[in-house]
Scaffold this motif. Structure first.
Motif, PDB file in Angstrom:
ATOM      1  N   SER A 101       0.808  -1.217   0.000  1.00  0.00           N
ATOM      2  CA  SER A 101       0.000   0.000   0.000  1.00  0.00           C
ATOM      3  C   SER A 101       0.841   1.266   0.000  1.00  0.00           C
ATOM      4  O   SER A 101       0.283   2.363  -0.009  1.00  0.00           O
ATOM      5  N   ASN A 102       2.158   1.125   0.010  1.00  0.00           N
ATOM      6  CA  ASN A 102       3.045   2.295   0.031  1.00  0.00           C
ATOM      7  C   ASN A 102       2.763   3.146   1.267  1.00  0.00           C
ATOM      8  O   ASN A 102       2.453   4.320   1.177  1.00  0.00           O
ATOM      9  N   ASN A 103       2.799   2.501   2.422  1.00  0.00           N
ATOM     10  CA  ASN A 103       2.610   3.125   3.730  1.00  0.00           C
ATOM     11  C   ASN A 103       1.192   3.634   3.972  1.00  0.00           C
ATOM     12  O   ASN A 103       0.999   4.713   4.504  1.00  0.00           O
ATOM     13  N   GLY A 104       0.201   2.856   3.578  1.00  0.00           N
ATOM     14  CA  GLY A 104      -1.168   3.154   3.969  1.00  0.00           C
ATOM     15  C   GLY A 104      -2.072   3.745   2.910  1.00  0.00           C
ATOM     16  O   GLY A 104      -3.199   4.115   3.220  1.00  0.00           O
ATOM     17  N   SER A 105      -1.647   3.851   1.677  1.00  0.00           N
ATOM     18  CA  SER A 105      -2.500   4.411   0.628  1.00  0.00           C
ATOM     19  C   SER A 105      -3.475   3.342   0.130  1.00  0.00           C
ATOM     20  O   SER A 105      -3.063   2.333  -0.450  1.00  0.00           O
ATOM     21  N   SER A 106      -4.773   3.576   0.329  1.00  0.00           N
ATOM     22  CA  SER A 106      -5.766   2.595  -0.110  1.00  0.00           C
ATOM     23  C   SER A 106      -5.832   2.502  -1.630  1.00  0.00           C
ATOM     24  O   SER A 106      -6.107   1.432  -2.180  1.00  0.00           O
ATOM     25  N   ARG A 107      -5.560   3.588  -2.320  1.00  0.00           N
ATOM     26  CA  ARG A 107      -5.575   3.569  -3.789  1.00  0.00           C
ATOM     27  C   ARG A 107      -4.450   2.698  -4.336  1.00  0.00           C
ATOM     28  O   ARG A 107      -4.659   1.920  -5.265  1.00  0.00           O
ATOM     29  N   VAL A 108      -3.281   2.838  -3.774  1.00  0.00           N
ATOM     30  CA  VAL A 108      -2.136   2.044  -4.241  1.00  0.00           C
ATOM     31  C   VAL A 108      -2.375   0.572  -3.939  1.00  0.00           C
ATOM     32  O   VAL A 108      -2.119  -0.294  -4.784  1.00  0.00           O
ATOM     33  N   LEU A 109      -2.887   0.272  -2.737  1.00  0.00           N
ATOM     34  CA  LEU A 109      -3.174  -1.117  -2.378  1.00  0.00           C
ATOM     35  C   LEU A 109      -4.222  -1.719  -3.309  1.00  0.00           C
ATOM     36  O   LEU A 109      -4.071  -2.852  -3.775  1.00  0.00           O
ATOM     37  N   THR A 110      -5.267  -0.970  -3.610  1.00  0.00           N
ATOM     38  CA  THR A 110      -6.303  -1.447  -4.518  1.00  0.00           C
ATOM     39  C   THR A 110      -5.728  -1.727  -5.899  1.00  0.00           C
ATOM     40  O   THR A 110      -6.031  -2.754  -6.518  1.00  0.00           O
ATOM     41  N   ASN A 111      -4.877  -0.840  -6.371  1.00  0.00           N
ATOM     42  CA  ASN A 111      -4.245  -1.022  -7.673  1.00  0.00           C
ATOM     43  C   ASN A 111      -3.417  -2.307  -7.709  1.00  0.00           C
ATOM     44  O   ASN A 111      -3.509  -3.097  -8.650  1.00  0.00           O
ATOM     45  N   HIS A 112      -2.629  -2.539  -6.677  1.00  0.00           N
ATOM     46  CA  HIS A 112      -1.787  -3.742  -6.625  1.00  0.00           C
ATOM     47  C   HIS A 112      -2.627  -5.010  -6.467  1.00  0.00           C
ATOM     48  O   HIS A 112      -2.328  -6.034  -7.085  1.00  0.00           O
TER      49      HIS A 112
END
Length: 133
Positions: free
Chosen positions: A82-93
């Motif tokens: 998540s790159n330290n808590g980013s929900s957008r980045v986690l969703t993308n991955h």
């Protein structure tokens, strides 16, 4: 005298903050790779433009490693993804992991990534086929 004083538990003096209770041990599994390394390797596999046979096998092994570890390890991998808590980045991955190609792997050896992550995390993961017309 020194060894005797080290073995006794330290008492809090008046005015000191209370001593923390004994914390539960962290069970991070028995992998040589930590959550950060697994997340970085998963990201590099997802970023590979031609996802050939070797990349697909590496992704499969990393997913199996992650699922075989305790829940705290899995949460650590998700946090690092998540790159330290980013929900957008986690969703993308997560969407990239759910849709990663397995065409270079024999059909009987392919993973059902959505089912694997649903079982490991206890959260229902979507399948692209469920949303296609």
């Amino acid at each position: 005298l020194l060894a005797e004083s080290e073995s006794k538990p330290r008492r809090a003096r008046s005015g000191d903050a209370p001593l923390p209770a004994a914390s539960a041990p962290f069970d991070l599994g028995c992998s040589l790779l930590g959550p950060m390394e697994v997340a970085v390797l998963l990201q590099s596999g997802l970023a590979a433009v031609p996802q050939g046979r070797q990349v697909q096998q590496n992704q499969r092994m990393l997913l199996e490693l992650c699922v075989s570890q305790p829940p705290l390890f899995q949460r650590g991998v998700l946090y690092e993804l998540s790159n330290n808590g980013s929900s957008r980045v986690l969703t993308n991955h997560l969407l990239a992991l759910l849709n990663y190609k397995q065409d270079a792997i024999r059909p009987e050896a392919r993973l059902d990534v959505a089912d694997l992550l649903t079982t490991a995390l206890g959260i229902q993961m979507p399948r692209r086929a469920d949303f296609m017309a």
